[in-house]
Write a protein that holds these residues in place. Structure first.
Motif, PDB file in Angstrom:
ATOM      1  N   ARG A   1       3.011   4.703  -3.343  1.00 34.30           N
ATOM      2  CA  ARG A   1       3.083   3.370  -2.747  1.00 34.30           C
ATOM      3  C   ARG A   1       4.254   3.353  -1.761  1.00 34.30           C
ATOM      4  NH1 ARG A   1       4.146   1.095  -8.471  1.00 34.30           N
ATOM      5  NH2 ARG A   1       5.300   3.061  -8.323  1.00 34.30           N
ATOM      6  N   VAL A   2       3.963   2.897  -0.555  1.00 36.75           N
ATOM      7  CA  VAL A   2       4.953   2.973   0.521  1.00 36.75           C
ATOM      8  C   VAL A   2       5.150   1.580   1.120  1.00 36.75           C
ATOM      9  CG1 VAL A   2       5.587   4.054   2.700  1.00 36.75           C
ATOM     10  CG2 VAL A   2       4.212   5.327   1.039  1.00 36.75           C
TER      11      VAL A   2
ATOM     12  N   PHE B   1      -3.808   5.565   4.572  1.00 36.64           N
ATOM     13  CA  PHE B   1      -4.614   5.327   3.384  1.00 36.64           C
ATOM     14  C   PHE B   1      -5.585   6.471   3.101  1.00 36.64           C
ATOM     15  CE2 PHE B   1      -8.175   3.467   1.047  1.00 36.64           C
ATOM     16  CZ  PHE B   1      -7.515   2.789   0.042  1.00 36.64           C
ATOM     17  N   SER B   2      -6.252   6.980   4.138  1.00 38.40           N
ATOM     18  CA  SER B   2      -7.306   7.970   3.914  1.00 38.40           C
ATOM     19  C   SER B   2      -6.827   9.404   4.108  1.00 38.40           C
ATOM     20  CB  SER B   2      -8.490   7.698   4.844  1.00 38.40           C
ATOM     21  OG  SER B   2      -8.075   7.733   6.202  1.00 38.40           O
TER      22      SER B   2
ATOM     23  N   PHE C   1      -0.638   4.351  -0.418  1.00 36.10           N
ATOM     24  CA  PHE C   1      -0.975   2.938  -0.626  1.00 36.10           C
ATOM     25  C   PHE C   1       0.097   2.093   0.071  1.00 36.10           C
ATOM     26  CE2 PHE C   1      -3.155   5.082  -4.008  1.00 36.10           C
ATOM     27  CZ  PHE C   1      -4.336   4.378  -4.176  1.00 36.10           C
ATOM     28  N   PRO C   2      -0.127   1.724   1.339  1.00 39.54           N
ATOM     29  CA  PRO C   2       0.908   0.985   2.080  1.00 39.54           C
ATOM     30  C   PRO C   2       1.022  -0.473   1.664  1.00 39.54           C
ATOM     31  CG  PRO C   2      -1.014   1.381   3.473  1.00 39.54           C
ATOM     32  CD  PRO C   2      -1.284   2.064   2.176  1.00 39.54           C
TER      33      PRO C   2
ATOM     34  N   MET D   1      -4.974  -4.574   2.821  1.00 45.43           N
ATOM     35  CA  MET D   1      -3.620  -4.159   2.476  1.00 45.43           C
ATOM     36  C   MET D   1      -2.760  -5.359   2.097  1.00 45.43           C
ATOM     37  SD  MET D   1      -3.739  -0.866   2.892  1.00 45.43           S
ATOM     38  CE  MET D   1      -5.477  -0.885   2.431  1.00 45.43           C
ATOM     39  N   PRO D   2      -1.874  -5.221   1.099  1.00 49.29           N
ATOM     40  CA  PRO D   2      -0.985  -6.335   0.731  1.00 49.29           C
ATOM     41  C   PRO D   2       0.112  -6.537   1.762  1.00 49.29           C
ATOM     42  CG  PRO D   2      -0.505  -4.388  -0.593  1.00 49.29           C
ATOM     43  CD  PRO D   2      -1.719  -4.052   0.211  1.00 49.29           C
TER      44      PRO D   2
END
Length: 575
Positions: free
Chosen positions: A27-28, A63-64, A69-70, A131-132
């Motif tokens: 997670r970034v 992501f791919s 997971f940004p 994306m959050p």
């Protein structure tokens, strides 16, 4: 920005270059404003809304292609101190004397409307991608650092060095294209081990050398002097000492550099050096050393002492203590001078800056980070309106992200997924190693910003998209197919080894035959690659006419697969 001076150069020796798998399943936290500013300075060609274009491609690739997971972080309301520093920076860059144009108090630190509108457009885009997005109370890098320190994310992607001052543990500063280890990462543990600095030490350096909230720092003190000064104190003590020095107590000399108490040296003392022979340079008189050598000179008894060479330094106890005493006095005088510089600075240190860096409330209340799925239809409308892209182009460009979600969903459930009813898994293929080696690298290409889209290929009347997938994901989603794929690859390798062995046995000239073999392998590979590229150009014109239900599509390989690990170069074929 961040800490003033050459702060990044100070940390550079402790950077690590990580490979392509570094971000996999990590997670970034991404400082979105940093991306937007970086985009506008990086793109030299005339591109429509470059902030949207590169945010779109970077998000998909993170992501791919890299399996990350940004989490996107946007600025809140910056500190008024930053507003003043920003105006002062503008005056300085314009050649205007700051004294003639005082910075007004209470000026808003908000960016201009144009930049704010770009940020809002990028926020809308990444939210449509699933994306959050989190909004910080103040600086975005502060929330990035807090998320990292609290374990919500594994790394921060920003170029603001003061993220370490806010508590970040790992920062990805930049991405280096055309490298086997493209990510330049800085870890706080490496900085502590290499420089002996901790978080409060870094805060002290920023107060002395300047930062985004106080550009000037202390007059006459740069990063190098600040580093040398703060290393003499412990982390728990450094900020308290700065407060005392700021109040005028310039006697705050670190214990570690104070002159040690005189040791039991008999008649000797650090200030009074023993008499030394002018001929050999050792303790004693020249008269005594004429006939007999001293204990420090190794000669025959009847030869006397040796003449001292140029630049000679005596290593006796008295001389060593004398040099040590002088060095300690020199350090003491230097620290006293630095303390006087600090004491002359008004209102030093600024409490609001220290409190801001040590604050652990930057906007993560009731934190809930989730990754959704792209809203494809709304994304098409959004990008068609802002970028004037064709729907077919958008769908093809998004396919790597959709296939990654598809594979992750297949490991959890067999129910309807994102690609259900649109695409169907067909087979697994592997790119030829010869074809990988002959590709030329584009020195200006940044894989994170790569805008290549899958090209449609025709095979026996069917259309295919060929995607670059991580074999771990493929293996978890389709274990039987992956097992069969590896068995087929092993059989091919065995057959190739046997055929080459038979050919080598019939060679009349092994050296010349080996050279010819390389040429014949090289030519078909480049020829097939060139033919496929032409077929892709022709077929891309008819994308809109192909339905999603029974069509088969094939994605071309990444433009620079030689830079990817073997796991990323595996290609998953969908029909």
């Amino acid at each position: 920005m961040g800490v003033g001076g050459n702060f990044w150069d100070l940390l550079k020796p402790y950077a690590r270059n990580e490979g392509f798998d570094f971000l996999k399943n990590k997670r970034v936290a991404v400082d979105l404003s940093f991306w937007i500013v970086q985009h506008e300075t990086a793109i030299k060609a005339h591109v429509r809304k470059p902030h949207l274009r590169l945010t779109f491609f970077r998000t998909i690739n993170l992501f791919s292609k890299f399996g990350a997971f940004p989490v996107f972080i946007v600025d809140g309301t910056p500190s008024p101190l930053k507003s003043q520093a920003r105006i002062a920076r503008y005056f300085r860059s314009s050649g205007i004397e700051l004294a003639s144009l005082p910075v007004p108090e209470g000026v808003s630190a908000e960016r201009n409307r144009l930049f704010s509108s770009r940020v809002q457009e990028c926020v809308e885009l990444v939210e449509l991608l699933g994306m959050p997005v989190l909004k910080a109370k103040g600086e975005a890098e502060a929330l990035c650092a807090q998320l990292n320190s609290e374990g919500h994310v594994d790394a921060c992607m920003t170029a603001d060095s003061d993220a370490f001052l806010f508590g970040a543990k790992c920062i990805i500063k930049c991405f280096c294209p055309n490298s086997k280890e493209p990510f330049e990462c800085y870890s706080m543990s490496d900085i502590e081990a290499g420089l002996g600095l901790k978080r409060k030490h870094l805060i002290a350096i920023s107060l002395l050398a300047g930062n985004d909230h106080d550009m000037n720092g202390v007059r006459g003190i740069g990063v190098d002097y600040a580093l040398r000064f703060v290393k003499a104190f412990s982390e728990d003590d450094i900020l308290n000492r700065l407060h005392e020095i700021g109040k005028g107590n310039t006697s705050q000399i670190p214990i570690c550099i104070k002159v040690e108490e005189d040791m039991d040296m008999g008649e000797s003392s650090p200030n009074r050096k023993q008499p030394h022979c002018s001929f050999c340079g050792h303790p004693g008189s020249k008269t005594d050393h004429v006939k007999f050598s001293c204990e420090y000179c190794v000669t025959k008894d009847d030869e006397g002492c040796k003449q001292k060479p140029d630049g000679f330094k005596c290593d006796c106890f008295s001389c060593g203590m004398n040099r040590r005493h002088k060095e300690q006095k020199r350090l003491e005088n230097w620290h006293t001078k630095i303390c006087h510089k600090i004491a002359q600075e008004p209102n030093f240190p600024k409490e609001e800056i220290i409190d801001m860096y040590l604050c652990n409330d930057n906007g993560s209340d009731n934190l809930h980070i989730t990754w959704g799925k792209p809203n494809v239809e709304m994304l098409i409308d959004f990008l068609n309106f802002h970028q004037h892209w064709e729907p077919s182009y958008i769908r093809r460009t998004m396919f790597p992200m959709m296939s990654t979600i598809f594979l992750r969903d297949m490991t959890k459930t067999t129910a309807e997924t994102l690609l259900f009813g649109q695409y169907e898994f067909d087979s697994i293929e592997q790119e030829s190693s010869v074809q990988q080696d002959v590709r030329e690298l584009d020195e200006t290409l940044d894989l994170l910003d790569d805008g290549d889209v899958p090209v449609i290929h025709e095979d026996d009347g069917c259309s295919f998209l060929l995607t670059d997938e991580n074999m771990d994901l493929v293996g978890a989603a389709f274990p039987a197919e992956v097992k069969r794929f590896w068995q087929e690859q092993e059989q091919k390798r065995s057959k190739n080894s046997m055929s080459r062995l038979q050919e080598n046995e019939n060679l009349a000239s092994p050296i010349s035959r080996s050279i010819q073999l390389n040429i014949t392998e090289f030519y078909p590979s480049t020829k097939v690659q060139h033919r496929q590229a032409k077929q892709g150009e022709g077929s891309s014109k008819n994308i809109d006419s192909q339905g999603s239900g029974g069509s088969k599509m094939k994605r071309k390989m990444s433009s620079s697969p030689t830079k990817l690990t073997k796991s990323v170069r595996r290609r998953l074929l969908f029909d």
